[in-house]
Design a protein around this motif. Structure first.
Motif, PDB file in Angstrom:
ATOM      1  N   MET A 120      28.989 -12.868  45.709  1.00  9.88           N
ATOM      2  CA  MET A 120      28.170 -13.779  45.176  1.00  9.88           C
ATOM      3  C   MET A 120      29.031 -14.300  43.952  1.00  9.88           C
ATOM      4  SD  MET A 120      25.100 -12.567  42.674  1.00  9.88           S
ATOM      5  CE  MET A 120      26.203 -12.234  41.476  1.00  9.88           C
ATOM      6  N   GLN A 121      29.681 -13.286  42.992  1.00  5.27           N
ATOM      7  CA  GLN A 121      30.580 -13.765  42.096  1.00  5.27           C
ATOM      8  C   GLN A 121      31.520 -14.763  42.399  1.00  5.27           C
ATOM      9  OE1 GLN A 121      29.571 -12.947  39.078  1.00  5.27           O
ATOM     10  NE2 GLN A 121      31.115 -14.164  37.633  1.00  5.27           N
ATOM     11  N   GLN A 122      32.032 -14.726  43.497  1.00  7.81           N
ATOM     12  CA  GLN A 122      33.133 -15.622  43.600  1.00  7.81           C
ATOM     13  C   GLN A 122      32.727 -16.951  44.115  1.00  7.81           C
ATOM     14  OE1 GLN A 122      35.166 -13.407  46.887  1.00  7.81           O
ATOM     15  NE2 GLN A 122      36.649 -12.440  45.533  1.00  7.81           N
ATOM     16  N   SER A 155      45.231 -24.670  35.240  1.00  5.70           N
ATOM     17  CA  SER A 155      45.675 -24.484  36.873  1.00  5.70           C
ATOM     18  C   SER A 155      46.870 -24.373  37.131  1.00  5.70           C
ATOM     19  CB  SER A 155      45.438 -25.920  37.575  1.00  5.70           C
ATOM     20  OG  SER A 155      46.325 -26.737  37.090  1.00  5.70           O
ATOM     21  N   MET A 156      47.851 -24.470  35.843  1.00  5.93           N
ATOM     22  CA  MET A 156      49.358 -24.060  36.074  1.00  5.93           C
ATOM     23  C   MET A 156      49.398 -22.467  36.472  1.00  5.93           C
ATOM     24  SD  MET A 156      51.162 -26.766  35.751  1.00  5.93           S
ATOM     25  CE  MET A 156      52.736 -26.067  35.273  1.00  5.93           C
ATOM     26  N   VAL A 157      48.384 -21.647  35.720  1.00  4.10           N
ATOM     27  CA  VAL A 157      48.456 -20.328  35.959  1.00  4.10           C
ATOM     28  C   VAL A 157      47.343 -19.688  36.870  1.00  4.10           C
ATOM     29  CG1 VAL A 157      48.395 -18.050  34.728  1.00  4.10           C
ATOM     30  CG2 VAL A 157      49.293 -19.942  33.737  1.00  4.10           C
ATOM     31  N   ASN A 158      46.280 -20.553  36.799  1.00  2.91           N
ATOM     32  CA  ASN A 158      44.945 -19.853  37.280  1.00  2.91           C
ATOM     33  C   ASN A 158      44.681 -20.521  38.993  1.00  2.91           C
ATOM     34  OD1 ASN A 158      44.528 -17.941  35.476  1.00  2.91           O
ATOM     35  ND2 ASN A 158      43.697 -19.158  34.358  1.00  2.91           N
ATOM     36  N   ALA A 198      52.360 -22.055  39.662  1.00  4.81           N
ATOM     37  CA  ALA A 198      52.004 -23.223  40.183  1.00  4.81           C
ATOM     38  C   ALA A 198      52.757 -23.355  41.523  1.00  4.81           C
ATOM     39  CB  ALA A 198      52.191 -24.331  39.283  1.00  4.81           C
ATOM     40  N   GLU A 199      54.085 -23.079  41.549  1.00  7.64           N
ATOM     41  CA  GLU A 199      54.855 -23.247  42.552  1.00  7.64           C
ATOM     42  C   GLU A 199      54.418 -22.219  43.783  1.00  7.64           C
ATOM     43  OE1 GLU A 199      59.557 -23.863  44.308  1.00  7.64           O
ATOM     44  OE2 GLU A 199      58.952 -23.338  42.172  1.00  7.64           O
ATOM     45  N   SER A 200      54.226 -21.110  43.688  1.00 10.98           N
ATOM     46  CA  SER A 200      53.710 -20.041  44.603  1.00 10.98           C
ATOM     47  C   SER A 200      52.312 -19.984  44.935  1.00 10.98           C
ATOM     48  CB  SER A 200      54.081 -18.823  43.859  1.00 10.98           C
ATOM     49  OG  SER A 200      53.008 -18.481  42.732  1.00 10.98           O
ATOM     50  N   GLY A 201      51.427 -20.780  44.219  1.00  2.00           N
ATOM     51  CA  GLY A 201      50.062 -20.614  44.577  1.00  2.00           C
ATOM     52  C   GLY A 201      49.397 -19.204  44.236  1.00  2.00           C
ATOM     53  N   CYS A 202      49.889 -18.487  43.475  1.00  4.56           N
ATOM     54  CA  CYS A 202      49.475 -17.288  42.883  1.00  4.56           C
ATOM     55  C   CYS A 202      48.742 -17.454  41.718  1.00  4.56           C
ATOM     56  CB  CYS A 202      50.421 -16.235  42.809  1.00  4.56           C
ATOM     57  SG  CYS A 202      51.427 -15.945  44.346  1.00  4.56           S
ATOM     58  N   ARG A 203      47.765 -16.774  41.269  1.00 11.89           N
ATOM     59  CA  ARG A 203      47.451 -16.673  39.904  1.00 11.89           C
ATOM     60  C   ARG A 203      47.654 -14.957  39.440  1.00 11.89           C
ATOM     61  NH1 ARG A 203      41.110 -17.459  41.377  1.00 11.89           N
ATOM     62  NH2 ARG A 203      40.536 -15.175  42.327  1.00 11.89           N
ATOM     63  N   LEU A 204      47.791 -14.995  38.143  1.00 12.83           N
ATOM     64  CA  LEU A 204      48.356 -13.692  37.274  1.00 12.83           C
ATOM     65  C   LEU A 204      47.090 -12.886  37.541  1.00 12.83           C
ATOM     66  CD1 LEU A 204      50.921 -12.745  36.438  1.00 12.83           C
ATOM     67  CD2 LEU A 204      50.118 -13.341  33.871  1.00 12.83           C
ATOM     68  N   ASP A 205      46.210 -13.268  36.724  1.00 11.95           N
ATOM     69  CA  ASP A 205      44.791 -12.712  36.867  1.00 11.95           C
ATOM     70  C   ASP A 205      43.756 -13.565  37.230  1.00 11.95           C
ATOM     71  OD1 ASP A 205      45.921 -10.374  35.673  1.00 11.95           O
ATOM     72  OD2 ASP A 205      45.814 -11.079  33.962  1.00 11.95           O
ATOM     73  N   HIS A 206      42.693 -12.974  37.754  1.00  8.50           N
ATOM     74  CA  HIS A 206      41.315 -13.753  38.030  1.00  8.50           C
ATOM     75  C   HIS A 206      40.909 -14.383  36.863  1.00  8.50           C
ATOM     76  CE1 HIS A 206      36.966 -14.712  39.000  1.00  8.50           C
ATOM     77  NE2 HIS A 206      37.332 -14.214  40.301  1.00  8.50           N
ATOM     78  N   PRO A 207      40.556 -15.872  36.974  1.00  3.65           N
ATOM     79  CA  PRO A 207      40.155 -16.399  35.779  1.00  3.65           C
ATOM     80  C   PRO A 207      39.206 -15.791  34.795  1.00  3.65           C
ATOM     81  CG  PRO A 207      40.125 -17.733  37.582  1.00  3.65           C
ATOM     82  CD  PRO A 207      40.320 -16.463  38.126  1.00  3.65           C
ATOM     83  N   ALA A 208      38.165 -15.265  35.376  1.00  5.68           N
ATOM     84  CA  ALA A 208      37.228 -14.655  34.621  1.00  5.68           C
ATOM     85  C   ALA A 208      37.867 -13.363  33.806  1.00  5.68           C
ATOM     86  CB  ALA A 208      35.930 -13.954  35.314  1.00  5.68           C
ATOM     87  N   ALA A 209      38.652 -12.468  34.377  1.00  5.90           N
ATOM     88  CA  ALA A 209      39.403 -11.361  33.693  1.00  5.90           C
ATOM     89  C   ALA A 209      40.283 -12.268  32.526  1.00  5.90           C
ATOM     90  CB  ALA A 209      40.179 -10.877  34.740  1.00  5.90           C
ATOM     91  N   ALA A 210      41.100 -13.324  32.873  1.00  5.06           N
ATOM     92  CA  ALA A 210      41.944 -13.975  32.034  1.00  5.06           C
ATOM     93  C   ALA A 210      41.087 -14.314  30.591  1.00  5.06           C
ATOM     94  CB  ALA A 210      42.826 -14.962  32.689  1.00  5.06           C
ATOM     95  N   ALA A 326      43.612  -6.196  41.690  1.00  4.94           N
ATOM     96  CA  ALA A 326      43.559  -7.385  42.281  1.00  4.94           C
ATOM     97  C   ALA A 326      42.819  -8.381  41.295  1.00  4.94           C
ATOM     98  CB  ALA A 326      42.571  -7.385  43.710  1.00  4.94           C
ATOM     99  N   ILE A 327      42.016  -7.925  40.448  1.00  2.97           N
ATOM    100  CA  ILE A 327      41.409  -8.813  39.365  1.00  2.97           C
ATOM    101  C   ILE A 327      42.309  -8.904  38.188  1.00  2.97           C
ATOM    102  CG2 ILE A 327      39.595  -8.968  38.142  1.00  2.97           C
ATOM    103  CD1 ILE A 327      39.210  -9.276  40.991  1.00  2.97           C
ATOM    104  N   MET A 328      42.839  -7.850  37.614  1.00  2.19           N
ATOM    105  CA  MET A 328      43.780  -7.904  36.577  1.00  2.19           C
ATOM    106  C   MET A 328      44.840  -6.592  36.539  1.00  2.19           C
ATOM    107  SD  MET A 328      42.703  -7.230  32.561  1.00  2.19           S
ATOM    108  CE  MET A 328      42.122  -8.884  32.145  1.00  2.19           C
ATOM    109  N   LEU A 329      46.064  -7.065  36.372  1.00  2.00           N
ATOM    110  CA  LEU A 329      47.269  -6.196  36.557  1.00  2.00           C
ATOM    111  C   LEU A 329      47.191  -5.177  35.517  1.00  2.00           C
ATOM    112  CD1 LEU A 329      50.397  -8.500  37.599  1.00  2.00           C
ATOM    113  CD2 LEU A 329      49.175  -6.804  39.119  1.00  2.00           C
TER     114      LEU A 329
END
Length: 627
Positions: A120-122, A155-158, A198-210, A326-329
């Motif tokens: 639901m949250q996603q 978007s560069m990070v998330n 940005a290049e890898s398509g990864c995100r460091l933390d979930h946007p909500a957690a960040a 998976a949400i925050m390292l």
């Protein structure tokens, strides 16, 4: 009346969008168009939703309370079954139910559908992102240029690029990129992190957690509390929200108290912390700190570093424990893995004898596997001690490592100060008067007292004050005794002594004998850390445990040949037993199992001693009768 929503018009807009989509799917465009005009209230939206789904169940509309019974009804209807893709109907049901429960102050009603929380949250966050990006949603264009620019920067990070732009990473590769990104961020390389994500398509933390992290580090406590609702579906248990909120408000309270904003701190305590009904004992502590005379007294009483990045970083580490990786390292995760890798390589290195960690970099390289050469192991003589005038029978370092004691046939003990940097020793004191020589010694655990025994003919135990060099007491129960071994209890105020003629005594530091055990011909002694159990090697090739205060004994291990000496590791798990003509045996005391036999040392005429040594006591040193 309308159904109440905890976010007011925002939630109504979300539901309206879903119903709009349902209307298009069902062909009922007339009804859905009237809803998007902005004239419909929440009750109308809900009724259209039910009609479009052909739902015949009883629902809470027109101001009726949404109860747990209704929740069970919804669950049994099958609408809330979670699969790879849930229909908008399921998501609307979940959204309305969560908002209603939160509004009514009944978060406990959420527990029954906790398994669907992440989905639901996603979906909720994805819809918000689509709205802010100005995409076409069911024929309606949402324009928000200012927010689109913010999203573009973030978007560069998330955010993740499209599938044809980003590499196809495996889960392990995805995690590795995140770990590298976190490590670069800790080094302050922010632009490098942005490019990597940005290049890898990864995100460091979930946007909500960040966002939650940013608000905590900025001390924006109201926003951080609001973020908790957004990240709550990711938590392991519903009650974790209360624990996290308590930690947030505790930090807020301390910062207010430190700034002497007493009224605000008191309001935080009474109106925010206390209603949580959590950790009452801690609440009483917080209340008592309002009486502190100043910021310094408060920081000392609370063991708190004060308002700033350090205390908030510590708070963030506590909060992160509730969030899945998976949400925050977890903090400094790559450093933890590097420490583990270094420790593993050091354990596998045969000659390694120094501590190593990431802190020791750059002296320790990660580019190749770590291997110590034999030349790095201490195997050369760096100093020869020649102050004794006859054979040296025994030598022993104090537990604190600052003093070396050597005993000799020349009737003296010499104490040596250890130079920690040069790893050499210098003559400190000479303790003399031992008529039969010094054949055995034992330090008290606090390194204050030194006990000395003579050869088989000696009936005395000498207790010396190692700091002053004064003789504390001589224990001499009978001239017929033969006291050849001694060991201190963990308290450093009691010791046991015995010999091969059958004497076995327990004494205090003043030389008073408290307990005796007749008939035990003792060759070696060792005291367990419990302060009462004594292990004694006797002339029957065995080691038994004794509790002299209760006159109880029990078997520990049995050898086939005479046991000449005994040494136990500092953790009380392993024992080195020197066996006549059999070398050195390594025993597991907990499991009473023989682990290994060292065949190198030889002994037949003399008593040979062995000991653990080196880093983490990973090595065994033993004397030998051979050259």
């Amino acid at each position: 009346m309308d159904i109440e929503f905890c976010k007011g018009n925002e939630s109504i807009e979300i539901v309206r969008d879903y119903v709009h989509l349902l209307g298009r799917q069902s062909g009922d465009c007339g009804r859905q168009c009237s809803l998007t005009s902005g004239t419909a209230d929440a009750c109308d939206i809900w009724l259209v939703f039910v009609e479009l789904l052909h739902c015949k169940m009883a629902v809470a509309i027109a101001g009726q309370e949404f109860t747990t019974k209704d929740a069970v009804c919804f669950q049994s209807s099958g609408f809330l079954t979670v699969g790879k893709k849930s229909s908008p109907a399921k998501l609307v049901m979940l959204t309305i139910f969560m908002n209603t429960c939160l509004c009514s102050g009944s978060p406990d009603k959420l527990e029954w559908f906790w398994g669907a929380r992440v989905e639901m949250q996603q979906a909720h966050l994805e819809m918000q992102e689509q709205r802010t990006q100005g995409t076409h949603q069911n024929g309606v264009v949402v324009d928000c240029e200012e927010h689109k620019e913010n999203v573009k920067k973030a978007s560069m990070v998330n955010s993740q690029p499209s599938a044809d732009e980003s590499p196809n990473l495996t889960p392990v590769q995805y995690d590795a990129v995140r770990l590298v990104g976190q490590y670069l961020l800790e080094l302050g390389l922010h632009r490098s992190v942005d490019l990597l994500m940005a290049e890898s398509g990864c995100r460091l933390d979930h946007p909500a957690a960040a966002k939650f992290r940013q608000h905590v580090m900025n001390g924006e406590w109201a926003k951080a509390e609001a973020d908790l609702i957004e990240i709550s579906p990711f938590l392991k248990a519903p009650q974790d929200v209360t624990k996290m909120r308590f930690l947030l408000l505790e930090e807020k309270f301390l910062e207010l108290a430190e700034e002497h904003r007493t009224v605000e701190a008191l309001n935080c305590l009474r109106r925010e912390l206390s209603p949580l009904g959590y950790n009452t004992e801690r609440l009483h502590q917080l209340a008592s700190w309002l009486m502190c005379g100043g910021g310094e007294e408060l920081r000392q009483s609370a063991s708190w570093s004060g308002r700033g990045q350090h205390s908030r970083s510590h708070l963030m580490e506590e909060l992160q424990a509730f969030l899945p990786p998976a949400i925050m390292l977890p903090p400094q995760r790559l450093k933890t893995l590097l420490d583990q890798a270094i420790e593993f390589q050091c354990e596998r290195c045969l000659y390694h004898n120094t501590s190593a960690s990431v802190q020791s970099l750059p002296s320790f390289t990660l580019l190749t596997d770590h291997v110590c050469s034999k030349e790095q192991f201490p195997c050369e003589t760096i100093q020869t001690l020649a102050d004794h005038s006859d054979e040296v029978w025994f030598c022993l370092f104090s537990p604190d490592g600052r003093t070396l004691a050597t005993g000799s046939k020349d009737t003296t003990i010499i104490l040596w100060d250890v130079e920690s940097e040069s790893l050499t020793v210098r003559h400190k004191k000479t303790l003399d008067g031992h008529g039969y020589g010094v054949a055995y010694m034992a330090w008290s655990p606090d390194s204050r007292w030194l006990a000395a025994c003579g050869s088989d003919e000696s009936s005395e135990v000498w207790i010396w004050d190692a700091e002053s060099g004064d003789l504390k007491v001589k224990v001499n129960q009978s001239p017929d005794d033969s006291l050849t071994c001694v060991a201190f209890h963990s308290c450093s105020t009691k010791f046991v002594t015995g010999g091969t003629k059958g004497q076995f005594y327990q004494c205090d530091i003043d030389g008073n004998i408290h307990d005796t055990w007749e008939g035990v011909r003792v060759r070696a002694l060792w005291c367990k850390g419990d302060g009462k159990t004594v292990y004694a090697a006797d002339t029957h090739h065995r080691i038994r445990g004794y509790i002299l205060e209760d006159l109880r004994d029990f078997p520990v291990l049995q050898e086939d040949h005479a046991i000449m000496s005994l040494h136990v590791s500092s953790d009380c798990r392993l024992a080195l037993v020197n066996v006549s003509n059999q070398g050195v045996h390594l025993w597991d005391l907990d499991n009473k199992a023989l682990l290994r036999k060292f065949q190198g040392p030889t002994q037949s005429l003399y008593t040979i001693y062995s000991c653990f040594g080196g880093l983490n006591e990973a090595f065994v040193a033993s004397g030998s009768e051979g050259a």
